[in-house]
Scaffold this active site. Structure first.
Site, mmCIF file in Angstrom:
data_model
loop_
_atom_site.group_PDB
_atom_site.id
_atom_site.type_symbol
_atom_site.label_atom_id
_atom_site.label_comp_id
_atom_site.label_asym_id
_atom_site.label_seq_id
_atom_site.Cartn_x
_atom_site.Cartn_y
_atom_site.Cartn_z
ATOM 1 N N SER A 1 0.777 -1.231 0.049
ATOM 2 C CA SER A 1 -0.066 0.145 0.118
ATOM 3 C C SER A 1 0.982 1.132 0.010
ATOM 4 O O SER A 1 2.029 1.103 0.216
ATOM 5 C CB SER A 1 -0.904 0.008 1.207
ATOM 6 O OG SER A 1 -0.263 0.206 2.377
ATOM 7 N N LYS A 2 0.139 2.377 -0.308
ATOM 8 C CA LYS A 2 0.892 3.770 -0.284
ATOM 9 C C LYS A 2 1.462 3.861 1.094
ATOM 10 O O LYS A 2 2.622 4.479 1.214
ATOM 11 C CB LYS A 2 -0.040 4.788 -0.592
ATOM 12 C CG LYS A 2 0.426 6.069 -0.690
ATOM 13 C CD LYS A 2 -0.731 7.269 -1.058
ATOM 14 C CE LYS A 2 -1.072 8.053 0.118
ATOM 15 N NZ LYS A 2 -0.386 8.631 0.656
ATOM 16 N N ARG A 3 0.975 3.473 2.177
ATOM 17 C CA ARG A 3 1.479 3.344 3.447
ATOM 18 C C ARG A 3 2.812 2.808 3.853
ATOM 19 O O ARG A 3 3.547 3.243 4.180
ATOM 20 C CB ARG A 3 0.427 3.213 4.624
ATOM 21 C CG ARG A 3 -0.030 4.267 5.365
ATOM 22 C CD ARG A 3 -1.490 3.837 6.292
ATOM 23 N NE ARG A 3 -2.638 3.556 5.322
ATOM 24 C CZ ARG A 3 -3.061 2.569 5.549
ATOM 25 N NH1 ARG A 3 -2.819 1.318 6.374
ATOM 26 N NH2 ARG A 3 -4.218 1.961 4.983
ATOM 27 N N ASP B 1 5.302 5.028 2.275
ATOM 28 C CA ASP B 1 5.855 5.870 3.192
ATOM 29 C C ASP B 1 6.437 5.503 4.335
ATOM 30 O O ASP B 1 7.492 6.101 4.630
ATOM 31 C CB ASP B 1 4.435 6.695 3.899
ATOM 32 C CG ASP B 1 3.633 7.378 2.571
ATOM 33 O OD1 ASP B 1 4.211 7.375 1.455
ATOM 34 O OD2 ASP B 1 2.385 7.426 3.071
#
Ligand code: GLU
Length: 510
Positions: free
Chosen positions: A265-267, A270
């Site tokens: 995921s994008k998380r 990050d």
């Protein structure tokens, strides 16, 4: 007659394009091009609540960057236009109503409050989130529980309603997935999905089937997360009488987190410090920008190559593929069933390989842009080309060129004097002063001549060239990095080389 190959990428424009989404595009595209077919982009924007400004334009820019040109799309036009589902609204109702007439779907008049009551009243420990399905539909406010007259009255009064599919009880539906083989579902597991919403818009489930049919799609490749929706789609193809026209399906495996399980995921990006979106995405609501592979310094060739290898290989050891090679070699049969773990180090390896392979000419424009962003203006194109040539095999990301090449265009930002000072002595000082004189008198300014002169002078001074190379490097580059030091001297020219040596000699003496 065999069916013309027509595949579609059908994104919902809700935000940045995840690398899994781009891989779906790529597999569609490779399959289409390999078979002389058409690659269609259809924008699935029927859920107005999820509409995000700019997301569609972003999708097309990303495809362009990857070198993927749709044959048909809202931008490129085509015989089945419009290609935005919101502009095709009038197409769908007739099919939903036909399903009601045929007994495969029904009107449901339940208000949001009634649905809420259903979720609370029927909630049990075994069934914590009750669904509108075969078990509960008889208890709700719909055309299965109301009389035809009551339904007619409600419709005539303009009462809001949705149309839901009537999922059959305990039937097995199956299809042959190109990657997974036979896949079976029990229809009792699936709720009565809404097909047509109260605002007259279709849901994804109805629109995807109707449009795949109307647009004569031969193969539908999509992410594995859509597998649970497949039984609804299978039944719709059947109920609408189009079963023989149904595309062949392939559900592509997920791209997994590098650590642990589950979809990347994008998380995760990050958290672990790498991009997950293809290119920078700025959320128009929060103004927050998420970095993309493009801006992080990836070449599109590398991005495409690494995506292709996430879940596929050609059966050999080959890892570097051009788009044309992928088009020639791609095969759905060789796509793995299991998810592919994303490995950012490997992704960078692909980029490094592609930077090395890419002709310098084709790198110039983007490198110049990265240098300009770092405040370095390039005025000498020949020097830029030379610098790229010399450092390209040291750069993993295009952004690395800033650190690796800036000293070609400006004085080193920092001079690592401490690397030279402890072993500095008068003999070395004399050597470099003589080197300045020798270089000033040089009539040729080529790397090999500069090296010969340097070595001859070292020998004459009874010094080992090895001890003098590091000081020269620090003088020209500022630190212990960079390509061959005489190549650098040759590239920056006589005046600059001499000036830099003088400057550092001054620092060593002050
Ligand atoms: N609109 C769906 C999405 O956002 C498309 C799924 C499909 O290809 O059927 O991914």
């Amino acid at each position: 007659m065999t069916k013309k190959i027509r595949v579609r990428f059908a994104p919902s424009p809700t935000g940045g394009l995840h690398l899994g989404g781009v891989r779906t595009v790529l597999f569609n595209y490779l399959f289409a091009k390999q078979n002389g077919g058409d690659f269609i982009v259809r924008i699935e924007d029927t859920d107005q609540t999820r509409f995000v400004e700019g997301a569609e334009a972003y999708i097309f820019e990303t495809l362009k960057w990857c070198g993927i040109v749709p044959d048909e799309s809202p931008l490129h036009g085509g015989p089945f236009a419009p290609y935005r589902q919101s502009e095709r609204k009038a197409n769908y109702r007739q099919y939903a109503e036909q399903l009601v007439i045929d007994g495969y779907a029904y009107y449901a008049f339940d208000t949001p409050a009634e649905l809420e009551v259903m979720r609370t009243v029927y909630k049990t420990a075994e069934n914590p989130s009750p669904q509108y399905n075969h078990a509960l539909r008889d208890k709700m406010h719909n055309s299965l529980t109301l009389t035809p007259d009551e339904v007619a009255t409600l419709l005539a009064a303009g009462t809001p309603y949705v149309i839901r599919i009537k999922m059959p009880l305990n039937e097995t539906v199956s299809f042959n997935d190109m990657i997974r083989g036979e896949v079976n579902f029990n229809t009792s597991q699936v709720d009565d999905k809404v097909l047509l919403k109260a605002d007259g818009m279709p849901t994804y489930h109805l629109a995807v089937v109707v449009d795949d049919y109307l647009m004569k799609i031969s193969h539908a490749f999509r992410g594995e997360e859509w597998l649970p929706s497949a039984p609804v789609h299978l039944l719709l193809w059947d109920y609408l009488g189009w079963k023989n026209e149904m595309p062949e399906w392939a559900h592509l495996p997920l791209i997994l987190k590098p650590d642990g399980n589950g979809k990347l995921s994008k998380r995760d990006g990050d958290r672990l410090g790498f991009p997950v979106f293809a290119s920078d995405w700025t959320d128009p609501k929060t103004n927050e920008t998420t970095i993309g592979f493009k801006e992080r310094g990836f070449l599109p060739e590398a991005f495409v190559n690494l995506l292709a290898m996430l879940g596929w290989n050609d059966g050999s050891d080959q890892e570097i593929f051009t788009m044309d090679e992928l088009i020639a070699k791609f095969s759905m049969e060789r796509v793995h069933k299991g998810g592919a773990k994303f490995d950012y180090e490997k992704a960078k390896w692909y980029n490094h390989e592609w930077i090395k392979r890419k002709p310098t000419k084709e790198l110039e424009l983007s490198i110049q842009k990265y240098l300009a962003e770092a405040g370095i203006t390039v005025t000498n194109d020949a020097l830029l080309a030379k610098a790229i040539e010399l450092v390209k095999d040291r750069c993993t990301l295009l952004t690395d060129f800033v650190q690796q090449a800036s000293f070609f265009f400006q004085l080193p930002a920092q001079i690592d004097i401490a690397a030279v000072q402890p072993k500095w002595d008068e003999k070395k000082n004399m050597f470099f002063n003589e080197l300045i004189r020798a270089y000033e008198l040089s009539s040729v300014w080529e790397s090999t001549d500069l090296e010969t002169e340097f070595k001859e002078l070292a020998a004459a001074n009874q010094l080992k060239p090895g001890e003098l190379m590091l000081p020269l490097r620090i003088m020209l580059v500022g630190g212990k990095f960079g390509p061959g030091v005489f190549d650098i001297a040759a590239a920056i020219g006589k005046n600059e080389t001499v000036a830099r040596i003088k400057k550092v000699l001054g620092l060593l003496h002050s």
